[in-house]
Design a protein around this motif. Structure first.
Motif, mmCIF file in Angstrom:
data_model
loop_
_atom_site.group_PDB
_atom_site.id
_atom_site.type_symbol
_atom_site.label_atom_id
_atom_site.label_comp_id
_atom_site.label_asym_id
_atom_site.label_seq_id
_atom_site.Cartn_x
_atom_site.Cartn_y
_atom_site.Cartn_z
ATOM 1 N N LEU A 223 8.041 81.743 -73.875
ATOM 2 C CA LEU A 223 8.521 83.056 -74.305
ATOM 3 C C LEU A 223 9.855 83.376 -73.638
ATOM 4 N N CYS A 224 9.973 83.065 -72.356
ATOM 5 C CA CYS A 224 11.241 83.281 -71.640
ATOM 6 C C CYS A 224 12.375 82.499 -72.298
ATOM 7 N N ARG A 225 12.106 81.234 -72.603
ATOM 8 C CA ARG A 225 13.134 80.391 -73.224
ATOM 9 C C ARG A 225 13.526 80.915 -74.600
ATOM 10 N N GLN A 226 12.532 81.274 -75.401
ATOM 11 C CA GLN A 226 12.818 81.700 -76.770
ATOM 12 C C GLN A 226 13.512 83.054 -76.827
ATOM 13 N N LEU A 227 13.233 83.926 -75.864
ATOM 14 C CA LEU A 227 13.873 85.237 -75.833
ATOM 15 C C LEU A 227 15.099 85.258 -74.926
ATOM 16 N N ASN A 228 15.320 84.141 -74.213
ATOM 17 C CA ASN A 228 16.448 84.006 -73.301
ATOM 18 C C ASN A 228 16.446 85.096 -72.220
ATOM 19 N N VAL A 229 15.266 85.271 -71.592
ATOM 20 C CA VAL A 229 15.111 86.235 -70.509
ATOM 21 C C VAL A 229 14.389 85.556 -69.342
ATOM 22 N N SER A 230 14.403 86.208 -68.190
ATOM 23 C CA SER A 230 13.755 85.654 -67.007
ATOM 24 C C SER A 230 12.278 86.058 -66.952
ATOM 25 N N LYS A 231 11.524 85.401 -66.070
ATOM 26 C CA LYS A 231 10.123 85.768 -65.852
ATOM 27 C C LYS A 231 10.022 87.194 -65.338
ATOM 28 N N GLU A 232 10.983 87.609 -64.556
ATOM 29 C CA GLU A 232 11.000 88.975 -64.030
ATOM 30 C C GLU A 232 11.157 89.987 -65.168
#
Length: 63
Positions: A16-25
């Motif tokens: 999900l992080c990769r696909q949305l280009n966001v961090s785990k935080e």
């Protein structure tokens, strides 16, 4: 496996992080703020997963 089962795959937090280009935080903050639905699978604090259908119902359209 039927086509319905394969279409409703589990999307793990790292994916999900990769696909949305966001961090785990960012994912953690979105969960806390209610912008993401609670995970369908929580194996540990680090291993979270959502059914694709859950994310789509929340308005998050992933390929």
């Amino acid at each position: 496996m039927t086509s319905i089962e394969s279409e409703d795959r589990i999307v793990w937090r790292a994916d999900l992080c990769r696909q949305l280009n966001v961090s785990k935080e960012t994912i953690r903050r979105w969960l806390k703020a209610g912008h993401l639905p609670p995970p369908d699978i929580s194996l540990s604090r680090r291993t979270l997963g959502w059914r694709l259908s859950t994310l789509r119902r929340a308005g998050i359209n992933l390929p």
